[in-house]
Design an enzyme around this catalytic site. Structure first.
Site, PDB file in Angstrom:
ATOM      1  N   CYS A 102       0.845  -1.188   0.000  1.00 46.60           N
ATOM      2  CA  CYS A 102       0.000   0.000   0.000  1.00 46.60           C
ATOM      3  C   CYS A 102       0.880   1.237   0.000  1.00 46.60           C
ATOM      4  O   CYS A 102       1.614   1.488   0.964  1.00 46.60           O
ATOM      5  CB  CYS A 102      -0.923   0.008   1.210  1.00 46.60           C
ATOM      6  SG  CYS A 102      -1.976   1.469   1.216  1.00 46.60           S
ATOM      7  N   HIS A 104      -0.157   4.577  -0.200  1.00 46.86           N
ATOM      8  CA  HIS A 104      -0.613   5.702   0.626  1.00 46.86           C
ATOM      9  C   HIS A 104      -0.281   5.455   2.096  1.00 46.86           C
ATOM     10  O   HIS A 104       0.103   6.377   2.821  1.00 46.86           O
ATOM     11  CB  HIS A 104      -2.123   5.944   0.432  1.00 46.86           C
ATOM     12  CG  HIS A 104      -3.009   5.209   1.383  1.00 46.86           C
ATOM     13  ND1 HIS A 104      -3.552   3.973   1.118  1.00 46.86           N
ATOM     14  CD2 HIS A 104      -3.423   5.532   2.638  1.00 46.86           C
ATOM     15  CE1 HIS A 104      -4.270   3.571   2.148  1.00 46.86           C
ATOM     16  NE2 HIS A 104      -4.217   4.498   3.087  1.00 46.86           N
ATOM     17  N   ASP A 298     -10.707   3.758  -2.797  1.00 43.80           N
ATOM     18  CA  ASP A 298      -9.525   4.500  -2.351  1.00 43.80           C
ATOM     19  C   ASP A 298      -9.711   5.976  -2.653  1.00 43.80           C
ATOM     20  O   ASP A 298      -9.987   6.356  -3.794  1.00 43.80           O
ATOM     21  CB  ASP A 298      -8.277   3.963  -3.056  1.00 43.80           C
ATOM     22  CG  ASP A 298      -6.985   4.392  -2.377  1.00 43.80           C
ATOM     23  OD1 ASP A 298      -7.008   5.370  -1.609  1.00 43.80           O
ATOM     24  OD2 ASP A 298      -5.958   3.738  -2.613  1.00 43.80           O
ATOM     25  N   GLY A 303      -0.877   4.414  -4.278  1.00 45.07           N
ATOM     26  CA  GLY A 303       0.550   4.370  -4.586  1.00 45.07           C
ATOM     27  C   GLY A 303       1.031   3.087  -5.205  1.00 45.07           C
ATOM     28  O   GLY A 303       1.867   3.099  -6.128  1.00 45.07           O
TER      29      GLY A 303
END
Length: 398
Positions: A102, A104, A298, A303
């Site tokens: 992940c 973020h 999201d 990212g």
């Protein structure tokens, strides 16, 4: 003793968290109270899922969280921490389980790990090296997909992160596994916007997790992501994703992971390269809507999918090394703030898949900003039936 402390004592179990957001997408960082896990990081992910999933539900779902909550559990001991390659480990949690990467959350976690000086939380904190010239600290985080190097800008004394500058991370190796894949859509799966079309064409790319990348117009949404009927688009993806996950060609593409436990379709990312807020210093911009886990949306540009999209664009000859590109979400477009920027950092790496094949890959640098929103101690009382393991409104109405 205040009420929180007395309840913590009476319950015998308290989990302490810091909440942050990255372009509006939450990260609930669990830094204390989660049971100790054993083995490799992927083994620990299995153990958390098999033995402690009730804790994930308590933290992610109502009444302590919500349907679109996201989490990061700090793991102090992994095989890469033990051999000195990584400084800390992490497990990522969603509304339905445990993801493998992940971006973020990595951006948020980078700031938190620099800001904490509590060695019971981050035993290797004092070993981090501050670069005075760049006012930056680099730390290595062991994610389930592999090693991620995070560069965190700091204040002038190097003691705290600097929220005015973006955090960057270098991804684990990323690569496309299927390009221009045409998938027939049977009648029972189709959604109204698809009209008379009987198939969709998409790409599948890996950025620490596998993403099916499909243009909004390919789904039948002719206005793209400039104007979005979010309920209709979510409904379409909710029908599409389970079908893709079991489709033979997609399943075969997903086998190109480094560990079989990474071999699953994490998300459908709806993309539109005709719109997007454009920050300074980038050569182009686009927008994506990431729908992952159990139809979770999201808020950030995602990212790990930015990594996957950069790898795909590079493989198609559209993104050379060093070219800086902006990736937006609906939220960053709305606020004209919060886009992730990315560049191909290295295109000379290779990965060995779990089936033994060697595949060319790239390393991507992704940059974004995260901010603190709160701190809390979560407890559960024995008498609390509603809050024992969390719920969703969709779940209670079925």
């Amino acid at each position: 003793m205040d009420v929180a402390q007395s309840m913590e004592t009476s319950s015998g179990e308290a989990i302490k968290c810091i909440d942050m957001h990255t372009t509006g997408e939450p990260t609930r960082i669990v830094y204390s109270g989660f049971p100790r896990l054993e083995g490799t990081l992927l083994d620990q992910r299995d153990q958390a899922r098999n033995e402690y999933d009730h804790l994930r539900k308590r933290l992610m779902l109502e009444p302590r969280g919500h349907f679109d909550m996201y989490g990061a559990i700090i793991i102090q001991d992994t095989e890469l921490v033990r051999n000195g390659t990584a400084d800390i480990g992490v497990l990522f949690t969603t509304n339905s389980g445990y993801s493998t990467m992940c971006g973020h959350a990595t951006i948020a976690l980078g700031r938190f790990l620099v800001d904490t000086h509590d060695l019971t939380v981050f035993p290797k904190r004092d070993g981090l090296v501050w670069d005075q010239a760049s006012r930056q600290i680099t730390l290595n985080i062991h994610a389930p997909c592999g090693l991620v190097s995070v560069q965190v800008p700091t204040t002038a004394d190097g003691r705290k992160s600097d929220p005015s500058r973006q955090v960057g991370f270098l991804s684990s190796p990323a690569y496309p596994v299927a390009m221009g894949l045409t998938i027939p859509i049977p009648k029972e799966v189709r959604w109204p916007e698809l009209g008379d079309r009987e198939s969709v064409t998409l790409d599948i790319s890996y950025g620490g997790a596998f993403y099916a990348l499909i243009p909004a117009r390919e789904l039948g949404f002719d206005q793209g992501l400039g104007r979005v009927d979010l309920a209709s688009m979510t409904s379409a993806v909710k029908r599409l994703k389970p079908y893709l996950s079991s489709h033979a060609e997609v399943v075969q593409a997903l086998r190109h992971a480094e560990d079989e436990r990474l071999s699953f379709l994490y998300s459908v990312m709806v993309v539109d390269d005709t719109v997007g807020s454009k920050p300074p210093g980038v050569e182009g911009t686009e927008t994506g809507l990431c729908i992952f886990a159990d139809n979770q949306i999201d808020r950030s540009p995602t990212g790990s999918c930015v990594t996957a999209r950069m790898a795909l664009a590079h493989a198609k000859g559209n993104r050379p090394v060093g070219q800086r590109w902006a990736y937006n979400s609906l939220v960053s477009n709305h606020f004209n703030e919060g886009a992730f920027t990315a560049t191909i950092y290295d295109d000379k790496v290779h990965v060995t898949e779990f089936n033994g094949n060697v595949r060319p890959a790239v390393i991507v640098r992704v940059e974004g900003s995260a901010f603190y929103t709160g701190a809390m101690t979560f407890i559960v009382e024995e008498e609390d039936v509603t809050g024992q393991s969390g719920f969703t409104m969709e779940g209670v109405t079925k």
